[in-house]
Design an enzyme around this catalytic site. Sequence first.
Site, mmCIF file in Angstrom:
data_model
loop_
_atom_site.group_PDB
_atom_site.id
_atom_site.type_symbol
_atom_site.label_atom_id
_atom_site.label_comp_id
_atom_site.label_asym_id
_atom_site.label_seq_id
_atom_site.Cartn_x
_atom_site.Cartn_y
_atom_site.Cartn_z
ATOM 1 C CE LYS A 113 82.786 -10.722 -74.179
ATOM 2 N NZ LYS A 113 83.079 -9.276 -74.222
ATOM 3 C CE LYS A 165 75.920 -8.587 -74.995
ATOM 4 N NZ LYS A 165 75.728 -8.310 -76.407
ATOM 5 N NE ARG A 204 56.046 -25.263 -84.865
ATOM 6 C CZ ARG A 204 55.996 -26.588 -84.958
ATOM 7 N NH1 ARG A 204 55.512 -27.299 -83.946
ATOM 8 N NH2 ARG A 204 56.418 -27.207 -86.046
ATOM 9 C CD GLU A 241 77.002 -5.075 -77.378
ATOM 10 O OE1 GLU A 241 76.340 -5.069 -78.436
ATOM 11 O OE2 GLU A 241 77.854 -5.932 -77.115
ATOM 12 C CB CYS A 255 79.142 -10.938 -78.310
ATOM 13 S SG CYS A 255 79.303 -9.191 -77.915
#
Length: 464
Positions: free
Chosen positions: A280, A221, A261, A162, A277
């Site tokens: 971790k 991910k 850029r 996800e 997220c």
Amino acid sequence: MKITKICCIGAGYVGGPTMSVIASQCPEIQVTVVDISKVRIDLWNHSDLDKLPVYEPGLKELVSKTRGKNLFFSTEIDKAIDEAEMIFISVNTPTKTYGKGKGQAADLKNIELCARNIAKVAKTNKIVVEKSTLPVRTAGAIKSILDNTGNGVDFEILSNPEFLAEGTAIDDLLNADRVLIGGAETPEGQIAKDALSSIYEHWLPKEKVLQTNVWSSELSKLVANAFLAQRVSSINSISALCEKTDANVAEVSRAIGYDSRIGAKFLNSSVGFGGSCFQKDILNLVYIAQSYGLQEVADYWEQVIIMNDYQKRRFAENIVTTLYNTVSGKKIVFYGWAFKKDTNDTRESAAIYVADALLDEKAEIVIYDPKVPESQVYADLDYLGTRLPEENRRLLKVVNDPIKASNDAHAIAILTEWDEFKTYDWKAIYEKMLKPAFVFDGRRLLEKDTMTAIGFEYYKIGQS
């Protein structure tokens, strides 16, 4: 292969919203979200949609339309596994707090328990989809468990990470930049990848659904989150320099953001990133690099975490220093506890660590957050184990009235960028506070000239 029944194991911040969107866009598919927590499932089934365990703008509307029709929430895990052709694993994979890899590696205990349960229950062929964030080559471990402990059933393992930002998760799902599906490069693997692709293609253009091998998907991910967090830490490092040189980090961000850029996204300086997220996944990346002997790679990415910790520590130290080098017995009000606005998720929130540092200095802290309950605030602090739970409750209080909370406060610290904070009557707040009245804006939410005109001693990250 046509999918008619989906099971999702894990009714949290990923599983609930993702399955709600799939159910809303694929009315012909029965979607069942299961979890071992009866309390959580009862909240998903609650008649009052404001009681859903996950707060996301637009989520309750989707649940209202689909729940009881083709979207179901249940604790009957085995039944849902047995009936489904496709099983999503969306359980928590926290950083290990014990043993090998402590403080860095992902704890895969929940993933393995899911795999073993699927193997035990399944009597027909299944497609198993990794939705949780996992280290590279976890799919191989899941495949090994399923093939060696199952009932002679054929399993295809897909990685479908996800890329949701909490607070905008529903829009991120409905208007995704891309969907990544990794699987085995075999005829059976291709059939499985196409089956999952066809679900997303109900509402997304085919070219946005990318297929890779399973390892590229798993690593992508981690790398995506590492790159985003790197940008946040980069601009936060510059905010410290701005405060010493009279530069304004907002003007620096705007100037470099116009460079095609570089681009403008994720260049807002703050008290530090949080959420489930970023930290971790970077720690996981660090651990993987170390395990393959790539110490320089590990050191490079670990610096992103070091800078984020520095920013939180710097913010807390500035409060202490500004309040005449002591906050003992002083009332400091926190506006915000969630790690960002429009979510009730507090995982790795900067507020937790700033509060912990100030509590060590014997400050008396009052917390207001529009979506985070008192029980969660105390759970977050207790988890750190810095002091006894009784002391956390003695020194810190959670309130429901942000204006009243400012009575006799020495300082207010803004830790979450909730829009409502900008609409407050700051003149009324100023009148209630002890003088001099301090505001420490960790989210760059308010205007300095306005606040100083009212009379505040106002400190804004990235601005001298």
